[in-house]
Scaffold this active site. Structure first.
Site, PDB file in Angstrom:
ATOM      1  N   ASP A 487       0.804  -1.221   0.000  1.00  0.00           N
ATOM      2  CA  ASP A 487       0.000   0.000   0.000  1.00  0.00           C
ATOM      3  C   ASP A 487       0.836   1.270   0.000  1.00  0.00           C
ATOM      4  OD1 ASP A 487      -2.641  -0.954   0.125  1.00  0.00           O
ATOM      5  OD2 ASP A 487      -2.431  -1.405   2.247  1.00  0.00           O
TER       6      ASP A 487
HETATM    7  C1  BGC Z   1       0.297   1.209   6.353  1.00  0.00           C
HETATM    8  C2  BGC Z   1      -0.096   0.010   5.552  1.00  0.00           C
HETATM    9  C3  BGC Z   1      -1.586  -0.035   5.477  1.00  0.00           C
HETATM   10  C4  BGC Z   1      -2.147   1.265   4.939  1.00  0.00           C
HETATM   11  C5  BGC Z   1      -3.649   1.215   4.977  1.00  0.00           C
HETATM   12  C6  BGC Z   1      -0.300   2.457   5.759  1.00  0.00           C
HETATM   13  O1  BGC Z   1       0.027   3.547   6.542  1.00  0.00           O
HETATM   14  O2  BGC Z   1       1.682   1.296   6.424  1.00  0.00           O
HETATM   15  O3  BGC Z   1       0.406  -1.165   6.133  1.00  0.00           O
HETATM   16  O4  BGC Z   1      -2.009  -1.094   4.688  1.00  0.00           O
HETATM   17  O5  BGC Z   1      -1.686   2.356   5.689  1.00  0.00           O
HETATM   18  O6  BGC Z   1      -4.288   2.356   4.672  1.00  0.00           O
HETATM   19  C1  NOJ Z   2      -1.729  -3.778   5.363  1.00  0.00           C
HETATM   20  C2  NOJ Z   2      -2.880  -3.912   4.433  1.00  0.00           C
HETATM   21  O1  NOJ Z   2      -4.014  -4.353   5.132  1.00  0.00           O
HETATM   22  C3  NOJ Z   2      -2.580  -4.861   3.313  1.00  0.00           C
HETATM   23  O2  NOJ Z   2      -3.641  -4.882   2.401  1.00  0.00           O
HETATM   24  C4  NOJ Z   2      -1.311  -4.464   2.645  1.00  0.00           C
HETATM   25  O3  NOJ Z   2      -1.061  -5.378   1.632  1.00  0.00           O
HETATM   26  C5  NOJ Z   2      -0.170  -4.381   3.624  1.00  0.00           C
HETATM   27  N1  NOJ Z   2      -0.526  -3.477   4.670  1.00  0.00           N
HETATM   28  C6  NOJ Z   2       1.134  -3.921   2.982  1.00  0.00           C
HETATM   29  O4  NOJ Z   2       1.105  -2.583   2.663  1.00  0.00           O
END
Ligand code: BGC
Ligand code: NOJ
Length: 813
Positions: A487
């Site tokens: 993400d």
């Molecule tokens: C986090 C990710 C997460 C995303 C969701 C980010 O700040 O690092 O792990 O999936 O936010 O919105």
């Molecule tokens: C958390 C999110 O829930 C997941 O969808 C994503 O793949 C990971 N973070 C890595 O960014």
């Protein structure tokens, strides 16, 4: 290594983790409830309850990130003479003579002892009931008669957990309650559009109550020392506005050796519009009373608890391994499967790191969670697939998240995460292989929940694949869109404005060219699955069409995605390499190594082996494999959120446990059992339990999303426990690739990949209408099945053909 302080231990016989010191390095929590009504509960009884959706139907209030930590919960105050204490230590924090918290499968039991009195509370949500039971047993273990004053306490949330935290100008005037007998009803907003209320009941006459927080606590006090409790006098307050609570007051006399049970019940009720009121302003309590009647004695509650235990017995009987290694067996047989159920239920919505208001159910997350859960309750997995697919758009794209209450796409994060569609194939294939139920492919499923737009689920899978093919970039690799699985790799974002979201801001001015090798690998893996599925159902032309697309993708990766020693990660907006030896920082990333090795891209040319070696060389450290190496040390405008994190945390070179299994599976497919096992054991909670107790901080019985990586200030420190795709991936890895018991369309494929030191083991596997007892004799081999017998008869190949009934299987490697 210095001797680590211990806060608890596993009790495998009872399937519990036993916490013996309330002051854990972080609240160690558990989940109650399996469908509809849920609670989070910490080892000091903190936490909250909700119905279906932690944002829209929050029943009790919780204060995240507060001082002191873990504030708000279900608290029992015992006043014994001048001493006030709580069985869970908090909130009074009166030192206890004995404390124990046992987190089990969907229940928690907290016991405290003080001055010869024991208070033990069993918390659970009975199956199919919309209520949390709190069975409190008070025992007098002293030689004198005890006259105790008991106060219960819950604080109501005004339903919408988001507005409850912000809209005070309204909230302080809306609160309403009713009190009748030993039941306190919370009915805020019931007079208008809500058709639901909550109640808190105890199965004994009460000698007083409170429903107004300020009256009970005292404006300048804390939960530690509420006025009413300290004085031993309830105020019988009736809340009007401000902050409604529910507190029962009970006087208890216990002779030496005597003990008494009290059943407290926190329930949730919905009424039909025309059934809402019994009289003007008076709520219709029929359903509440019926629910109470089902759970108002120790016997009824004990029976409901036995049913819950039997339910878990059955679930955990589906896959059971006996290796003789307790650390492995307890994770496979108990905790990993339990965590899979929890992530299936909650996606990433409600934990002590997810506030329950920010995120709903993730499209990609839920598909992955399903793979860890599908063997447990296949019909629920089936429904989930349909729910997820219903949030897709006609072009194969989808909402990134949806709300569990409405099952509708939630536009907060929008869409455009280009890996999302592939995961629908991943989830659906796992479901069909487990159940043999191909009929799911014919289910009519809408787009964006619009009635009239339905097409078959198979059509949804097809457009999912096509979404990748129709969105290829200049190197014929998949366009990344907003982001892929990561993400935070926001290659089309370009933001200098701290008020913009990395997730939704998009620089679209010159078209988006950034491409992802992670999606390329994911497309090849799920594409092969899709081709096999098409062949299975006689869609040969479609299989042929997709095989060509998969072949072209493999060629594109070999040509444009290989860096010499590992796979590239991506091309940025300007077509520059990411995750290359040529880069200044973050020369190698884990995601593309995982997916391209699982896809076996370039295996014959040595790419797979080199990539796996590079993971060991550059990504691995004492605590697991980091996401990228070296970490970014500065913000890079073209890369987005990933470089916003300080070194070693989260997506910037943290050990993002979720993706370690991808490489481990890559190792398994390549037959490197020793390496697979050593990577696996590094992030297996039971293997690191001792360091988990202090360095690691978070719960030692489940995986967390992220452990600080080698570039971090404090490598090895864990965060974001419980709700993580790691659960399903750890399960998929160990059950199917390490232990090698793989559901397939026509039976079970046996293909273990083990460390040389592995000894004989047996897996009990219920599969559809069959029950297999499979014994594997590794004979020092890491991979390669030599022979299989089914009920004494030799089997050709590695798939045990499915047939109902009991079977014995012997496997020689
Ligand atoms: C986090 C990710 C997460 C995303 C969701 C980010 O700040 O690092 O792990 O999936 O936010 O919105
Ligand atoms: C958390 C999110 O829930 C997941 O969808 C994503 O793949 C990971 N973070 C890595 O960014």
């Amino acid at each position: 290594m210095e001797q680590q302080k211990r806060y608890g231990h596993f009790d495998d016989q009872h399937r519990e983790y036993v916490i013996t010191d309330p002051q854990t390095p972080w609240p160690w929590i558990n989940y109650l409830g399996n469908e509809d009504f849920f609670s989070l509960i910490s080892n000091t009884a903190g936490g909250y309850s909700f119905y279906k959706d932690a944002k829209f139907r929050r029943i009790t209030r919780y204060r995240y990130n507060n001082v002191p930590m873990d504030n708000g919960g279900r608290y029992f105050y015992v006043k014994d003479g001048d001493t006030v204490w709580n069985p869970g230590w908090k909130p009074s924090k009166t030192p206890l003579d004995f404390y124990e918290c046992r987190h089990g499968m969907s229940y928690t039991r907290i016991t405290g002892r003080k001055n010869g009195v024991e208070a033990s509370v069993l918390f659970f949500v009975p199956l199919k009931k919309w209520a949390e039971v709190q069975k409190l047993t008070l025992s007098n273990q002293s030689n004198e008669t005890k006259n105790l004053k008991l106060f219960s306490f819950e604080e109501w949330c005004l339903w919408n957990a988001a507005t409850d935290m912000e809209n005070f100008q309204r909230n302080f005037s809306t609160g309403e309650v009713e009190i009748e007998g030993s039941t306190i009803y919370h009915k805020t907003e019931y007079r208008e559009r809500r058709n639901h209320y909550a109640f808190y009941h105890v199965n004994t006459p009460i000698q007083g109550f409170d429903t107004d927080r300020e009256t009970f606590v005292g404006l300048y006090n804390e939960f530690a020392n509420p006025d009413a409790v300290m004085e031993g006098k309830p105020r019988n307050s009736h809340a009007h506005g401000w902050s409604p609570i529910a507190s029962h007051y009970i006087e208890v006399t216990l002779a030496p050796g005597e003990s008494k049970d009290f059943v407290f019940l926190l329930g949730y009720i919905e009424n039909e519009q025309d059934q809402k009121f019994a009289a003007p302003q008076v709520i219709n309590k029929d359903k509440a009373q019926a629910l109470i009647a089902e759970l108002n004695t120790t016997e009824k509650v004990d029976k409901a608890f036995a049913e819950l235990n039997a339910y878990w017995d059955a679930l955990l009987n589906i896959y059971k391994v006996k290796t003789g290694n307790d650390k492995l067996d307890r994770m496979v047989n108990i905790w990993n499967q339990y965590q899979c159920m929890v992530t299936f239920n909650f996606s990433r919505s409600a934990s002590f790191f997810e506030s329950g208001v920010g995120r709903g159910m993730g499209f990609r997350d839920s598909n992955q969670d399903l793979v860890g859960f599908v063997h447990q309750i296949p019909p629920r997995a089936r429904q989930r697939i349909i729910d997820i697919a219903s949030t897709q758009f006609p072009d194969g794209g989808c909402y990134h998240q949806y709300q569990p209450l409405t099952k509708r796409g939630n536009n907060d994060i929008g869409g455009g995460f280009n890996d999302d569609p592939c995961w629908l194939i991943f989830g659906t294939v796992a479901y069909i292989k487990e159940t043999g139920d191909f009929s799911i492919l014919d289910e009519m499923v809408p787009f964006d929940n619009q009635p009239g737009s339905e097409v078959t689920l198979f059509e949804h899978l097809k457009i999912s694949m096509d979404h990748v093919i129709k969105n290829l970039g200049p190197h014929m690799l998949p366009l990344i869109g907003r982001a892929d699985w990561n993400d935070c790799l926001n290659l089309n974002c370009f933001s200098w404005d701290p008020n913009e979201s990395f997730q939704t801001t998009e620089n679209v001015s010159e078209g988006t060219k950034a491409e992802s090798l992670m999606i390329a690998g994911l497309f090849v893996v799920t594409g092969k699955d899709y081709v096999a599925l098409c062949k299975k159902i006689g869609k040969d032309a479609e299989a042929e069409r997709m095989q060509q697309a998969v072949d072209s993708m493999i060629e594109a990766v070999k040509k444009h995605g290989w860096d010499g020693e590992w796979y590239l990660r991506a091309y940025d907006f300007y077509g520059r390499k990411i995750g290359s030896n040529e880069c200044e920082e973050a020369k190698i990333f884990i995601e593309s190594q995982g997916w391209c090795t699982m896809a076996e891209i370039g295996a014959d040319e040595g790419m797979v082996a080199k990539s796996l070696d590079s993971c060991k060389k550059y990504l691995e450290c004492e605590h697991g494999m980091v996401l990228n190496n070296p970490a970014f040390t500065k913000y890079i405008y073209e890369y987005g959120e990933i470089s916003s994190y300080p070194e070693g945390y989260k997506e910037n070179a943290g050990i993002f446990c979720h993706n370690n299994p991808w490489v481990i599976i890559g190792e398994c497919i390549a037959g490197r059992g020793n390496d697979a096992w050593s990577h696996y054991a590094k992030i297996l909670p039971s293997y690191v339990e001792e360091k988990y107790q202090t360095l690691h901080k978070v719960e030692p019985y489940v995986n967390c999303q992220m452990v600080a990586g080698k570039d971090a200030y404090k490598p090895g420190e864990g965060k974001n426990s419980w709700l993580t795709g790691t659960a399903a991936w750890m399960w998929y890895t160990v059950s199917e690739f390490i232990l090698g018991i793989k559901p397939d369309y026509d039976g079970i494929r046996i293909d273990p990949c083990l460390p040389e030191t592995a000894t004989d083991y047996t897996v009990q596997r219920k599969f559809r209408e069959a029950d297999y007892e499979i014994t594997i004799h590794p004979n020092g081999a890491q991979k390669g099945v030599k022979s299989i017998t089914l009920d004494g008869q030799p089997v050709a190949g590695t798939v045990i053909p499915y047939s109902a009934g009991k079977h014995t299987v012997e496997v020689t490697m």
